[in-house]
Design a protein around this motif. Structure first.
Motif, PDB file in Angstrom:
ATOM      1  N   PHE A  91       0.857  -1.180   0.000  1.00  0.00           N
ATOM      2  CA  PHE A  91       0.000   0.000   0.000  1.00  0.00           C
ATOM      3  C   PHE A  91       0.893   1.230   0.000  1.00  0.00           C
ATOM      4  CE2 PHE A  91      -2.283   3.339   2.379  1.00  0.00           C
ATOM      5  CZ  PHE A  91      -3.302   3.542   1.475  1.00  0.00           C
ATOM      6  N   THR A  92       0.681   2.109  -0.982  1.00  0.00           N
ATOM      7  CA  THR A  92       1.503   3.317  -1.085  1.00  0.00           C
ATOM      8  C   THR A  92       0.661   4.582  -1.097  1.00  0.00           C
ATOM      9  OG1 THR A  92       1.479   3.135  -3.493  1.00  0.00           O
ATOM     10  CG2 THR A  92       3.344   2.138  -2.348  1.00  0.00           C
ATOM     11  N   LEU A 111       2.079   4.596   8.635  1.00  0.00           N
ATOM     12  CA  LEU A 111       0.714   4.198   8.300  1.00  0.00           C
ATOM     13  C   LEU A 111       0.713   3.177   7.166  1.00  0.00           C
ATOM     14  CD1 LEU A 111      -2.224   4.562   8.998  1.00  0.00           C
ATOM     15  CD2 LEU A 111      -2.298   6.536   7.485  1.00  0.00           C
ATOM     16  N   MET A 112       1.539   3.384   6.153  1.00  0.00           N
ATOM     17  CA  MET A 112       1.628   2.412   5.060  1.00  0.00           C
ATOM     18  C   MET A 112       2.112   1.065   5.582  1.00  0.00           C
ATOM     19  SD  MET A 112       2.938   4.537   1.726  1.00  0.00           S
ATOM     20  CE  MET A 112       4.316   5.377   2.488  1.00  0.00           C
ATOM     21  N   VAL A 129       1.097  -4.595   7.035  1.00  0.00           N
ATOM     22  CA  VAL A 129       1.117  -5.678   8.019  1.00  0.00           C
ATOM     23  C   VAL A 129      -0.267  -6.299   8.168  1.00  0.00           C
ATOM     24  CG1 VAL A 129       1.386  -6.193  10.484  1.00  0.00           C
ATOM     25  CG2 VAL A 129       3.119  -4.854   9.299  1.00  0.00           C
ATOM     26  N   ALA A 130      -1.307  -5.459   8.249  1.00  0.00           N
ATOM     27  CA  ALA A 130      -2.674  -5.972   8.373  1.00  0.00           C
ATOM     28  C   ALA A 130      -3.055  -6.811   7.156  1.00  0.00           C
ATOM     29  CB  ALA A 130      -3.664  -4.820   8.563  1.00  0.00           C
ATOM     30  N   MET A 131      -2.695  -6.340   5.967  1.00  0.00           N
ATOM     31  CA  MET A 131      -3.017  -7.100   4.761  1.00  0.00           C
ATOM     32  C   MET A 131      -2.224  -8.409   4.713  1.00  0.00           C
ATOM     33  SD  MET A 131      -3.698  -4.310   1.725  1.00  0.00           S
ATOM     34  CE  MET A 131      -2.068  -3.622   1.699  1.00  0.00           C
ATOM     35  N   ALA A 149      -9.033   5.235   0.757  1.00  0.00           N
ATOM     36  CA  ALA A 149      -7.805   5.063  -0.024  1.00  0.00           C
ATOM     37  C   ALA A 149      -7.427   3.590  -0.147  1.00  0.00           C
ATOM     38  CB  ALA A 149      -6.659   5.856   0.607  1.00  0.00           C
ATOM     39  N   VAL A 150      -7.554   2.844   0.940  1.00  0.00           N
ATOM     40  CA  VAL A 150      -7.236   1.414   0.900  1.00  0.00           C
ATOM     41  C   VAL A 150      -8.210   0.688  -0.017  1.00  0.00           C
ATOM     42  CG1 VAL A 150      -7.142  -0.714   2.263  1.00  0.00           C
ATOM     43  CG2 VAL A 150      -6.109   1.374   3.159  1.00  0.00           C
ATOM     44  N   ALA A 151      -9.505   1.013   0.097  1.00  0.00           N
ATOM     45  CA  ALA A 151     -10.504   0.381  -0.774  1.00  0.00           C
ATOM     46  C   ALA A 151     -10.216   0.682  -2.243  1.00  0.00           C
ATOM     47  CB  ALA A 151     -11.905   0.854  -0.392  1.00  0.00           C
ATOM     48  N   LYS A 152      -9.885   1.919  -2.555  1.00  0.00           N
ATOM     49  CA  LYS A 152      -9.568   2.277  -3.938  1.00  0.00           C
ATOM     50  C   LYS A 152      -8.318   1.560  -4.426  1.00  0.00           C
ATOM     51  CE  LYS A 152     -11.860   6.723  -4.133  1.00  0.00           C
ATOM     52  NZ  LYS A 152     -11.737   8.167  -4.069  1.00  0.00           N
TER      53      LYS A 152
END
Length: 117
Positions: A6-7, A18-19, A24-26, A48-51
């Motif tokens: 995630f960037t 935050l990235m 880590v969660a993913m 942003a993560v959903a997109k």
């Protein structure tokens, strides 16, 4: 599991910390709990993560009186009773009286599957 990280997005610039937390969660395939005061960007991060994952974002605004079941569905017994007494819709189709909540909508998605990168 891909090597993509995630960037952020064109409209959301995330800090390195935050990235890393999102990555880590993913990687662990676990939810990421974000907390903070109103207006600190929690919903913007989720968007942003959903997109970035190409997924829909379901927003469920809750308050102290919200019941967990409301997130799944609400069954309208009053409308079903009214229809049975006054000849409205066919009362045999119980699905006509069930309104999905935000969690129910997410579960119903045809593409419902967790996607982790």
């Amino acid at each position: 599991m891909g090597k993509t990280k995630f960037t952020g997005t064109d409209t959301y610039i995330a800090s390195d910390e935050l990235m890393a937390a999102v990555d880590v969660a993913m990687h662990l395939e676990k939810p990421l709990l974000i907390k903070g005061e109103p207006g600190t960007g929690k919903t913007m991060l989720a968007d942003a993560v959903a997109k970035a994952l190409g997924k829909d974002l379901y927003i469920w605004n809750i308050k102290s009186t919200t019941k967990a079941q409301d997130g799944l569905y609400v069954y309208d017994t009053v409308q079903r009773l009214y229809d049975s007494q006054f000849g409205g819709e066919s009362v045999d189709d119980i699905g006509h009286y069930i309104k999905l909540g935000k969690l129910g909508e997410a579960f119903k998605q045809a593409s419902y599957s967790y996607h982790y990168i």
